[in-house]
Enzyme design. Sequence first.
Site, short mmCIF file in Angstrom:
data_model
loop_
_atom_site.label_atom_id
_atom_site.label_comp_id
_atom_site.label_asym_id
_atom_site.label_seq_id
_atom_site.Cartn_x
_atom_site.Cartn_y
_atom_site.Cartn_z
N THR A 85 0.88 -1.19 0.00
CA THR A 85 0.00 0.00 0.00
C THR A 85 0.91 1.23 0.00
O THR A 85 1.14 1.83 1.04
CB THR A 85 -0.92 0.01 1.24
OG1 THR A 85 -0.19 -0.47 2.37
CG2 THR A 85 -2.14 -0.83 1.04
N LYS A 204 -2.72 0.83 13.58
CA LYS A 204 -1.44 0.67 12.86
C LYS A 204 -0.87 2.04 12.48
O LYS A 204 0.33 2.31 12.67
CB LYS A 204 -1.68 -0.18 11.60
CG LYS A 204 -0.51 -0.24 10.65
CD LYS A 204 0.61 -1.08 11.21
CE LYS A 204 1.87 -0.95 10.36
NZ LYS A 204 3.03 -1.57 10.99
N ARG A 244 9.94 10.94 34.23
CA ARG A 244 8.82 10.77 33.29
C ARG A 244 9.10 11.40 31.92
O ARG A 244 8.17 11.71 31.18
CB ARG A 244 7.54 11.35 33.90
CG ARG A 244 6.97 10.47 35.01
CD ARG A 244 5.92 11.15 35.84
NE ARG A 244 6.42 12.29 36.58
CZ ARG A 244 7.13 12.20 37.72
NH1 ARG A 244 7.40 11.04 38.24
NH2 ARG A 244 7.56 13.29 38.31
N CYS A 258 7.69 2.42 6.65
CA CYS A 258 6.54 2.49 7.57
C CYS A 258 6.42 3.88 8.21
O CYS A 258 5.47 4.59 7.94
CB CYS A 258 6.67 1.43 8.67
SG CYS A 258 6.34 -0.23 8.08
#
Length: 404
Positions: A85, A204, A244, A258
Amino acid sequence: MKSYKVVTIGLGYIGLPTSALIASNAVKVFGVDINPKVVETINQGKIHIVEPELDKAVEKAVKDGFLTAGTKATQADTYLVVVPTPFKERNEPDISYVESATRGIIPLLRAGDLYIIESTSPVGTTEKMMELIYQERPELKDKLYIAYCPERVLPGNVMYELVYNDRVVGGIDEKSTNKAVEFYKQFVKGELHKTNARTAEMCKLTENSSRDVQIAFANELSLICDKADINVWELINLANKHPRVNILQPGCGVGGHCIAVDPYFITADFPAEAKIISKAREVNNYKSFWCAEKIKNAKLEFELENGRKPKIALMGLAFKPDIDDLRESPAVYVVNKVLENDNSSEYFIVEPNIETHKSFDLTDYKIAIEKADVIVVLVSHQEFKTLEMGAGKVLLDFCGSTTA
Ligand SMILES: NC(=O)c1ccc[n+]([C@@H]2O[C@H](COP(=O)([O-])OP(=O)(O)OC[C@H]3O[C@@H](n4cnc5c(N)ncnc54)[C@H](O)[C@@H]3O)[C@@H](O)[C@H]2O)c1
């Protein structure tokens, strides 16, 4: 009776390992690929991609008769779509491969079959494919199970992660989700998290956009620190001492198929809302341009000071450390940008993880370091971490490789 339980469509980096894994559970798999060479190679029990342990798995699955490949789909109970894709011009997702793979199986579908998309897809793709299927086969309406289940494996560790990673499974209705979960339970040991198709699609895209935004923050800091005369690596190290805070490391951009791609699947569909996601893409792309400009400036400064052009080593082409994958690599962009319209300087292009490149002549990294006046670290490969630079050389380290 159907000879195959599962048909996988697309036998690439994800489709082939998935097919081999399912087949290794004594389930008969028919793999489909439009590339006849891929099909031929697999039917010989061999593989066409690099992935540890995959060769043994495919060889055994083919030899035992559980994996067969072909260029056209055949009938089965479950169909998995694992085709590319990519994106088109203007960064819009191209789902034409998913559509074409789906069209190929529509005539084969029977009531009770399970259809799953694994390809990274824009939100709403599974519903679109459902509409396409029911338009062509109205008699099957509500008699199929249709779901989306994205893949999140790490290349190089695919055969392990396919089994042990948690997965998100989203059907177009509850019965489809449950059916898909039953299917994956046969070979996945990680947890299977149930949701709907739209959330699974977005999940995703969210995972990779989140990485992109976090890297953009580090890259933005590196630009600010350069102007403010602050060492960004020291700064991030100190800020991360807060219990943190966990800032990632800057680099020469973001690449790969990706993280540098998937955020566009959100920004294309939600341009008014996806402000941070879109800005992160911009910052990460700009960082590559900025690196190229820095190199050009260093070259001019050297010329002014020394009365000659410098020899320049451009270290690394891969999109991340210690791999041979150059897809969407920011380092390749930087090298092309620096070389553009400059025939007179001498460059040494280095990538220790590949032997040859179609556009660049590669130089061994030790020779490049020895001969160059300006050394530019574009990728934090292991080999570059212990660089022994001679006196009088200029170092541009865009990934903190030599200070880590
Ligand atoms: N590679 C990864 O690490 C990774 C990780 C997560 C998700 N994904 C996603 O998985 C999907 C597949 O990625 P990949 O890396 O396996 O791609 P790939 O390019 O390695 O393989 C895709 C294969 O599909 C074949 N193909 C294309 N159109 C076809 C059609 N209509 N019918 C049959 N075969 C067809 C191609 O010939 C190719 O062999 C993509 O959506 C990708 O974004 C990939």
